[in-house]
Write an enzyme that holds these catalytic residues in place. Structure first.
Site, mmCIF file in Angstrom:
data_model
loop_
_atom_site.group_PDB
_atom_site.id
_atom_site.type_symbol
_atom_site.label_atom_id
_atom_site.label_comp_id
_atom_site.label_asym_id
_atom_site.label_seq_id
_atom_site.Cartn_x
_atom_site.Cartn_y
_atom_site.Cartn_z
ATOM 1 N N MET A 60 0.838 -1.203 0.000
ATOM 2 C CA MET A 60 0.000 0.000 0.000
ATOM 3 C C MET A 60 0.877 1.258 0.000
ATOM 4 O O MET A 60 0.405 2.348 0.351
ATOM 5 C CB MET A 60 -0.932 -0.002 1.203
ATOM 6 C CG MET A 60 -1.909 -1.171 1.148
ATOM 7 S SD MET A 60 -3.428 -0.864 2.037
ATOM 8 C CE MET A 60 -2.823 -0.595 3.676
ATOM 9 N N GLY A 61 2.146 1.113 -0.381
ATOM 10 C CA GLY A 61 3.032 2.272 -0.432
ATOM 11 C C GLY A 61 3.524 2.680 0.937
ATOM 12 O O GLY A 61 3.471 1.895 1.886
ATOM 13 N N HIS A 93 9.264 -3.526 3.516
ATOM 14 C CA HIS A 93 8.868 -3.771 2.122
ATOM 15 C C HIS A 93 10.105 -4.114 1.285
ATOM 16 O O HIS A 93 10.066 -4.982 0.417
ATOM 17 C CB HIS A 93 8.209 -2.519 1.522
ATOM 18 C CG HIS A 93 6.948 -2.085 2.216
ATOM 19 N ND1 HIS A 93 6.883 -0.951 2.983
ATOM 20 C CD2 HIS A 93 5.704 -2.635 2.252
ATOM 21 C CE1 HIS A 93 5.644 -0.800 3.444
ATOM 22 N NE2 HIS A 93 4.908 -1.817 3.030
ATOM 23 N N ARG A 133 2.533 2.839 9.507
ATOM 24 C CA ARG A 133 1.771 3.594 10.509
ATOM 25 C C ARG A 133 2.671 4.163 11.617
ATOM 26 O O ARG A 133 2.223 5.020 12.381
ATOM 27 C CB ARG A 133 0.679 2.722 11.127
ATOM 28 C CG ARG A 133 -0.470 2.439 10.170
ATOM 29 C CD ARG A 133 -1.633 1.795 10.894
ATOM 30 N NE ARG A 133 -2.855 1.842 10.104
ATOM 31 C CZ ARG A 133 -3.199 0.943 9.196
ATOM 32 N NH1 ARG A 133 -2.412 -0.075 8.960
ATOM 33 N NH2 ARG A 133 -4.333 1.065 8.515
#
Ligand code: AMP
Length: 297
Positions: free
Chosen positions: A38-39, A45, A195
């Protein structure tokens, strides 16, 4: 439809264009690796991408903040978006193609078909985020249909997601191999997450308590304590040192089926979710009783 980001990697938004490019690769016998994201990309990642890069001829990364999997509109609205930096990270990791569709590219009409794995989504995050895993499984199934990868890479950090996708692929005979990738952490143990950007400085100091509690629990499992209730109480003691942490769940479950394990005799997934201010954090570790025999005296 096909453009180069400032960092030089090819960015594709149209489904048809991506399909055409990948068809050409497949014709040449190239294997396709896929990392859905989701970037707001970080070293977690990147670890997925680097693993995929070593194992596949063509590496596709998708960047799509999927509205279908957000149970709260405010969470969707404030999800971090850092597209140019994401492209630079992909370029550095050797990504060949970034698939960055808009919501209209992926959902041109109202979606009428959904993928549900109810037995694996009734507890843990599934109990607190209604519809979340339905949204995840549906978009991943769509992305698999578009990219048709040989191998797809998912982080152990999102253990319930990994279990759901693995089961979905098994049950629906999707011809893709799911590769789990271990969680990447900060030096103090905090699992990297897009987040984490939302944490205040004070919250950031508290956040590693989640991993400390999980590590305490894992050590007790390894040392032979079998009662999940006892281990849980000890882990909660670590967490209760920080009244700012609002714990949603701390559970001991089967690593694939995710049902609770009250008496630990084999591998167990210890998973936690907690709120710190307005940020929801999740983490987990895999643990198992130490079965190595005592060394000879
Ligand atoms: P997201 O962009 O948060 O949807 O995550 C995309 C993929 O990256 C998922 O497979 C996640 O499990 C994985 N991921 C996120 N954080 C980490 C991490 N700290 N370590 C390893 N993988 C991660």
């Amino acid at each position: 439809m096909l453009s180069a980001s400032e960092s030089g990697v090819s960015v594709i938004s149209a489904v048809a264009t991506l399909r055409e490019l990948l068809r050409a690769h497949r014709k040449q016998g190239h294997s396709i690796g896929f990392v859905p994201t989701m970037g707001a990309l970080h070293a977690g990642h990147r670890q997925l991408m680097e693993t995929a890069r070593r194992e596949c001829d063509v590496l596709v990364v998708s960047i799509f903040v999927n509205p279908l999997q957000f149970d709260r509109p405010d969470d969707l609205a404030r999800y971090p978006r850092t597209f140019e930096a994401d492209c630079a990270l992909c370029q550095a990791a050797g990504v060949d193609l970034i698939f960055a569709p808009t919501a209209a590219d992926l959902y041109p009409e109202e979606q009428k078909t959904f993928v549900d794995v109810p037995e694996l989504t009734g507890n843990l995050c599934g109990a607190f985020r209604p519809g979340h895993f339905r949204g995840v499984a549906t978009v991943v199934m769509k992305l698999f249909g578009i990219v048709q990868p040989d191998r797809a890479y998912f982080g152990q950090k999102d253990a319930q997601q990994l279990a759901v996708i693995t089961r979905m692929v098994h049950d629906l005979n999707v011809p893709v191999t799911i590769i789990p990738v271990p969680t990447v952490r900060e030096d103090d143990g905090l699992a990297l997450s897009s987040r984490n950007k939302h944490l205040t400085e004070a919250e950031r100091q508290i956040a590693p308590a989640l991993y400390r509690a999980l590590s305490t629990a894992a050590a007790q499992v390894a040392s032979g304590e079998r009662s999940a209730v006892i281990i849980r109480e000890n882990a909660l003691r670590v967490l209760h040192q920080h009244p700012e942490l609002r714990i949603e769940y701390l559970e001991f479950v089967h690593p694939q089926m995710l049902q609770p394990i009250p008496e630990i005799t084999g591998p167990v997934l210890i998973a936690i979710a907690a709120w710190l201010g307005s940020t929801r954090l999740i983490d987990n570790v895999l643990a198992a009783p130490d079965t190595t025999p005592d060394p000879p005296r």
